[in-house]
Design a protein around this motif. Structure first.
Motif, PDB file in Angstrom:
ATOM      1  N   SER A   1       0.827  -1.214   0.000  1.00  0.00           N
ATOM      2  CA  SER A   1       0.000   0.000   0.000  1.00  0.00           C
ATOM      3  C   SER A   1       0.859   1.261   0.000  1.00  0.00           C
ATOM      4  CB  SER A   1      -0.925  -0.003   1.220  1.00  0.00           C
ATOM      5  OG  SER A   1      -0.171   0.136   2.417  1.00  0.00           O
ATOM      6  N   ASN A   2       2.142   1.076  -0.320  1.00  0.00           N
ATOM      7  CA  ASN A   2       3.089   2.181  -0.488  1.00  0.00           C
ATOM      8  C   ASN A   2       3.422   2.871   0.813  1.00  0.00           C
ATOM      9  OD1 ASN A   2       4.876   3.884  -1.732  1.00  0.00           O
ATOM     10  ND2 ASN A   2       3.302   5.366  -2.247  1.00  0.00           N
ATOM     11  N   ILE A   3       4.106   2.158   1.652  1.00  0.00           N
ATOM     12  CA  ILE A   3       4.533   2.683   2.946  1.00  0.00           C
ATOM     13  C   ILE A   3       5.501   3.852   2.767  1.00  0.00           C
ATOM     14  CG2 ILE A   3       6.440   1.051   3.165  1.00  0.00           C
ATOM     15  CD1 ILE A   3       5.886   0.902   6.127  1.00  0.00           C
ATOM     16  N   TYR A   4       6.288   3.824   1.675  1.00  0.00           N
ATOM     17  CA  TYR A   4       7.267   4.894   1.447  1.00  0.00           C
ATOM     18  C   TYR A   4       6.573   6.241   1.285  1.00  0.00           C
ATOM     19  CZ  TYR A   4      11.164   7.535  -0.473  1.00  0.00           C
ATOM     20  OH  TYR A   4      12.131   8.482  -0.677  1.00  0.00           O
ATOM     21  N   ALA A   5       5.521   6.277   0.456  1.00  0.00           N
ATOM     22  CA  ALA A   5       4.809   7.540   0.246  1.00  0.00           C
ATOM     23  C   ALA A   5       4.116   7.993   1.523  1.00  0.00           C
ATOM     24  CB  ALA A   5       3.794   7.382  -0.883  1.00  0.00           C
ATOM     25  N   ARG A   6       3.634   7.028   2.309  1.00  0.00           N
ATOM     26  CA  ARG A   6       2.917   7.354   3.538  1.00  0.00           C
ATOM     27  C   ARG A   6       3.809   8.097   4.529  1.00  0.00           C
ATOM     28  NH1 ARG A   6      -0.408   2.588   6.327  1.00  0.00           N
ATOM     29  NH2 ARG A   6      -0.956   2.428   4.132  1.00  0.00           N
ATOM     30  N   TYR A   7       5.089   7.714   4.565  1.00  0.00           N
ATOM     31  CA  TYR A   7       5.991   8.314   5.544  1.00  0.00           C
ATOM     32  C   TYR A   7       7.020   9.248   4.894  1.00  0.00           C
ATOM     33  CZ  TYR A   7       4.030   4.861   8.711  1.00  0.00           C
ATOM     34  OH  TYR A   7       3.161   4.116   9.467  1.00  0.00           O
ATOM     35  N   SER A   8       6.792   9.657   3.639  1.00  0.00           N
ATOM     36  CA  SER A   8       7.766  10.487   2.938  1.00  0.00           C
ATOM     37  C   SER A   8       8.026  11.806   3.660  1.00  0.00           C
ATOM     38  CB  SER A   8       7.290  10.746   1.502  1.00  0.00           C
ATOM     39  OG  SER A   8       6.035  11.415   1.505  1.00  0.00           O
TER      40      SER A   8
ATOM     41  N   ILE B   1      15.353   4.480   3.450  1.00  0.00           N
ATOM     42  CA  ILE B   1      16.523   5.326   3.167  1.00  0.00           C
ATOM     43  C   ILE B   1      17.682   4.364   2.941  1.00  0.00           C
ATOM     44  CG2 ILE B   1      18.059   7.146   4.005  1.00  0.00           C
ATOM     45  CD1 ILE B   1      15.800   8.124   5.803  1.00  0.00           C
ATOM     46  N   PRO B   2      18.313   4.354   1.747  1.00  0.00           N
ATOM     47  CA  PRO B   2      19.275   3.319   1.374  1.00  0.00           C
ATOM     48  C   PRO B   2      20.447   3.174   2.343  1.00  0.00           C
ATOM     49  CG  PRO B   2      18.661   4.617  -0.537  1.00  0.00           C
ATOM     50  CD  PRO B   2      18.077   5.320   0.656  1.00  0.00           C
ATOM     51  N   SER B   3      20.887   1.927   2.513  1.00  0.00           N
ATOM     52  CA  SER B   3      22.042   1.606   3.341  1.00  0.00           C
ATOM     53  C   SER B   3      23.330   1.893   2.563  1.00  0.00           C
ATOM     54  CB  SER B   3      22.009   0.137   3.746  1.00  0.00           C
ATOM     55  OG  SER B   3      20.875  -0.162   4.512  1.00  0.00           O
ATOM     56  N   PRO B   4      24.453   2.115   3.266  1.00  0.00           N
ATOM     57  CA  PRO B   4      25.726   2.349   2.572  1.00  0.00           C
ATOM     58  C   PRO B   4      26.209   1.086   1.865  1.00  0.00           C
ATOM     59  CG  PRO B   4      26.059   2.189   4.942  1.00  0.00           C
ATOM     60  CD  PRO B   4      24.587   2.218   4.731  1.00  0.00           C
ATOM     61  N   ASN B   5      27.039   1.259   0.840  1.00  0.00           N
ATOM     62  CA  ASN B   5      27.561   0.122   0.080  1.00  0.00           C
ATOM     63  C   ASN B   5      28.334  -0.850   0.962  1.00  0.00           C
ATOM     64  OD1 ASN B   5      26.515   0.825  -2.400  1.00  0.00           O
ATOM     65  ND2 ASN B   5      28.288   2.030  -2.995  1.00  0.00           N
TER      66      ASN B   5
ATOM     67  N   HIS C   1      17.080  10.757  14.675  1.00  0.00           N
ATOM     68  CA  HIS C   1      16.827   9.586  13.842  1.00  0.00           C
ATOM     69  C   HIS C   1      16.269   8.420  14.673  1.00  0.00           C
ATOM     70  CE1 HIS C   1      17.245   7.320  10.133  1.00  0.00           C
ATOM     71  NE2 HIS C   1      17.754   6.308  10.823  1.00  0.00           N
ATOM     72  N   GLU C   2      16.748   8.269  15.897  1.00  0.00           N
ATOM     73  CA  GLU C   2      16.218   7.224  16.775  1.00  0.00           C
ATOM     74  C   GLU C   2      14.737   7.471  17.070  1.00  0.00           C
ATOM     75  OE1 GLU C   2      18.870   7.460  20.087  1.00  0.00           O
ATOM     76  OE2 GLU C   2      20.203   5.900  19.311  1.00  0.00           O
ATOM     77  N   GLN C   3      14.380   8.732  17.326  1.00  0.00           N
ATOM     78  CA  GLN C   3      12.975   9.066  17.574  1.00  0.00           C
ATOM     79  C   GLN C   3      12.135   8.792  16.330  1.00  0.00           C
ATOM     80  OE1 GLN C   3      13.157  13.164  18.782  1.00  0.00           O
ATOM     81  NE2 GLN C   3      13.516  12.691  20.921  1.00  0.00           N
ATOM     82  N   LEU C   4      12.674   9.156  15.162  1.00  0.00           N
ATOM     83  CA  LEU C   4      11.977   8.929  13.898  1.00  0.00           C
ATOM     84  C   LEU C   4      11.706   7.438  13.700  1.00  0.00           C
ATOM     85  CD1 LEU C   4      12.837  10.607  10.534  1.00  0.00           C
ATOM     86  CD2 LEU C   4      12.716   8.134  10.638  1.00  0.00           C
ATOM     87  N   CYS C   5      12.725   6.600  13.934  1.00  0.00           N
ATOM     88  CA  CYS C   5      12.560   5.148  13.788  1.00  0.00           C
ATOM     89  C   CYS C   5      11.507   4.620  14.761  1.00  0.00           C
ATOM     90  CB  CYS C   5      13.896   4.438  14.034  1.00  0.00           C
ATOM     91  SG  CYS C   5      15.139   4.735  12.760  1.00  0.00           S
ATOM     92  N   GLY C   6      11.526   5.135  15.993  1.00  0.00           N
ATOM     93  CA  GLY C   6      10.560   4.703  16.993  1.00  0.00           C
ATOM     94  C   GLY C   6       9.136   5.040  16.597  1.00  0.00           C
ATOM     95  N   HIS C   7       8.930   6.243  16.072  1.00  0.00           N
ATOM     96  CA  HIS C   7       7.590   6.659  15.669  1.00  0.00           C
ATOM     97  C   HIS C   7       7.084   5.818  14.491  1.00  0.00           C
ATOM     98  CE1 HIS C   7       7.925   9.742  18.529  1.00  0.00           C
ATOM     99  NE2 HIS C   7       8.519  10.662  17.797  1.00  0.00           N
ATOM    100  N   ILE C   8       7.960   5.549  13.523  1.00  0.00           N
ATOM    101  CA  ILE C   8       7.544   4.754  12.367  1.00  0.00           C
ATOM    102  C   ILE C   8       7.201   3.330  12.800  1.00  0.00           C
ATOM    103  CG2 ILE C   8       8.341   3.717  10.199  1.00  0.00           C
ATOM    104  CD1 ILE C   8       9.820   6.265   9.584  1.00  0.00           C
ATOM    105  N   ALA C   9       8.031   2.735  13.674  1.00  0.00           N
ATOM    106  CA  ALA C   9       7.757   1.379  14.160  1.00  0.00           C
ATOM    107  C   ALA C   9       6.407   1.307  14.875  1.00  0.00           C
ATOM    108  CB  ALA C   9       8.879   0.920  15.086  1.00  0.00           C
ATOM    109  N   LYS C  10       6.128   2.304  15.723  1.00  0.00           N
ATOM    110  CA  LYS C  10       4.850   2.322  16.442  1.00  0.00           C
ATOM    111  C   LYS C  10       3.682   2.526  15.479  1.00  0.00           C
ATOM    112  CE  LYS C  10       6.738   4.068  20.812  1.00  0.00           C
ATOM    113  NZ  LYS C  10       6.774   5.218  21.752  1.00  0.00           N
ATOM    114  N   ASN C  11       3.867   3.418  14.511  1.00  0.00           N
ATOM    115  CA  ASN C  11       2.782   3.702  13.566  1.00  0.00           C
ATOM    116  C   ASN C  11       2.462   2.490  12.701  1.00  0.00           C
ATOM    117  OD1 ASN C  11       1.003   5.758  13.184  1.00  0.00           O
ATOM    118  ND2 ASN C  11       2.368   7.058  12.006  1.00  0.00           N
ATOM    119  N   ILE C  12       3.502   1.762  12.273  1.00  0.00           N
ATOM    120  CA  ILE C  12       3.271   0.552  11.480  1.00  0.00           C
ATOM    121  C   ILE C  12       2.545  -0.489  12.327  1.00  0.00           C
ATOM    122  CG2 ILE C  12       4.400  -1.392  10.331  1.00  0.00           C
ATOM    123  CD1 ILE C  12       6.537   0.527   9.356  1.00  0.00           C
ATOM    124  N   SER C  13       2.934  -0.610  13.586  1.00  0.00           N
ATOM    125  CA  SER C  13       2.247  -1.548  14.490  1.00  0.00           C
ATOM    126  C   SER C  13       0.760  -1.208  14.595  1.00  0.00           C
ATOM    127  CB  SER C  13       2.893  -1.506  15.880  1.00  0.00           C
ATOM    128  OG  SER C  13       4.245  -1.922  15.834  1.00  0.00           O
TER     129      SER C  13
END
Length: 397
Positions: A14-21, A45-49, A152-164
């Motif tokens: 359902s396009n999670i990327y656009a939802r959290y852009s 957000i892409p990981s380093p090589n 960034h840690e707060q951002l990750c936490g919010h996205i994890a909770k929102n997806i849940s």
């Protein structure tokens, strides 16, 4: 709870990327969605090589450091064997972990010294990789200030909770639970606003930004760094064009010029992992089109088609005129749309996202229902999206 991977995959479709852009724009530090088996489902957000091509056994599976934490049910921040700061936050539904938000993969100012202690020769022998590639991958690893790491840690936490929350809503039909989740989502939205407020210091007067970029470009010219000079001027022109938000028609020539600058910058980033061609005749370039219509389709092809492929790929843009209709095609040889996403886009599902619905509506509003976007091909060999407009505005259907 059984078969928990299914709702997680549906959420991605359902396009999670656009939802959290919006919230993702607050950070450029790696962030990805992974299932409980360690398979990377989506790179937000892409990981380093270094992490993707050297640490991971394969590009779509997490490295052993993450796998060991899955087994021990550890979560939160941790430092990997190479000194990189990482984060692993669970996505839970009914107290069961169905996946993780992970990423970071940067050095803090306290751990940066470990970057220079990596045994390059040992990695060459173990990973069968070129020394030059390993050295360049290591040199590109970021060192990030502590305040940005916290955000960034707060951002990750919010996205994890929102997806849940989204997953819980998709499998629960109890009114009381829905009401509770709505309150929690409202709280999360307020926290996101707080995060955005913390980043207001990043907002810069556009004229100051352009003047600064031009100044840097002149310095690069005098230092004979011509590639750097060209990239800076392209970025300046790209930003200036993107700020033109007026709702009016632009020539296809100006749109193509903007696309060329965008792809030139991306080519400098992805190097031989990205190839592109543009074939649009001068006659077609004289016609007009709503601004910023082609660029989102090209960006989608790069992010969702080319980037996930280890060896990259090619984007082709071409146009033709026939029977008073101009057809602009954007083709890539990437992975194609997932079937669920493709079905939702074709059915005009409001949740499908990807910018297709809004762009399609803009085109139809200008030209009529006969025109707009169409996905004419999408399979394992890539995708082709067309934009159809009339050669004249009169005679709208």
């Amino acid at each position: 709870m059984k078969n928990t991977a299914i709702p997680l995959n549906k959420l991605i479709a359902s396009n999670i990327y656009a939802r959290y852009s919006g919230i993702l724009s607050l950070s450029d530090i790696p962030l990805f969605l992974v299932d409980t088996n360690g398979d990377i489902l989506l790179e937000l957000i892409p990981s380093p090589n270094f992490c993707t091509h050297i640490c991971q056994e394969r590009g779509d599976h997490v490295c052993p450091d993450y796998k060991s934490r899955f087994a021990s049910a550890e979560e939160g921040s941790f430092v990997c064997q190479y000194g990189l700061l990482n984060i692993l936050l669970p996505i839970k539904v009914q107290d069961e972990t169905v996946g993780y938000i992970a990423g970071m993969q940067v050095y803090s100012q306290d751990t940066e010294y470990q970057k220079f202690m990596i045994d390059v020769q040992s990695l060459k022998n173990n990973k069968n990789a070129e020394l030059e590639f390993i050295a360049k991958s290591i040199s590109c690893l970021k060192t990030v200030e502590s305040n940005k790491i916290k955000i960034h840690e707060q951002l990750c936490g919010h996205i994890a909770k929102n997806i849940s929350i989204d997953l819980s809503e998709s499998i629960s039909h109890v009114d009381s639970d829905v009401a509770r989740l709505s309150i929690e989502k409202e709280i999360l939205e307020k926290k996101i606003i707080d995060l955005e407020a913390k980043n207001m210091s990043l907002v810069i007067n556009p004229h100051f930004l352009f003047n600064t970029l031009n100044c840097i470009a002149r310095i690069a010219y005098f230092e004979h760094s011509h590639t750097t000079e060209e990239l800076i001027y392209c970025l300046s022109d790209l930003l200036r064009y993107n700020l033109k938000q007026e709702d009016k028609l632009h020539t296809i020539a100006s749109e193509i010029d903007n696309i060329e600058k965008y792809l030139y910058i991306q080519k400098a980033r992805f190097k031989n992992r990205l190839e592109y061609t543009i074939d649009v005749s001068e006659k077609i370039k004289s016609f007009r089109i709503p601004n910023m219509v082609i660029q989102p389709i090209v960006e989608n092809a790069l992010i969702h088609g080319i980037t996930p492929k280890r060896d990259g790929g090619k984007i082709s843009i071409f146009a033709e005129e026939s029977k008073e209709v101009i057809t602009i095609s954007i083709a890539d040889n990437g992975n194609g749309f997932p079937k669920e996403v493709l079905d939702k886009i074709q059915k005009c599902d409001n949740k499908s996202g990807l910018g297709f619905r809004s762009t399609n509506n803009r085109l139809k509003r200008y030209y009529g229902e006969c025109y707009g976007l169409e996905i004419v091909k999408s399979d394992f060999s890539g995708s082709t999206v067309t934009i159809k407009i009339p050669t004249q505005l009169i005679g709208r259907c």
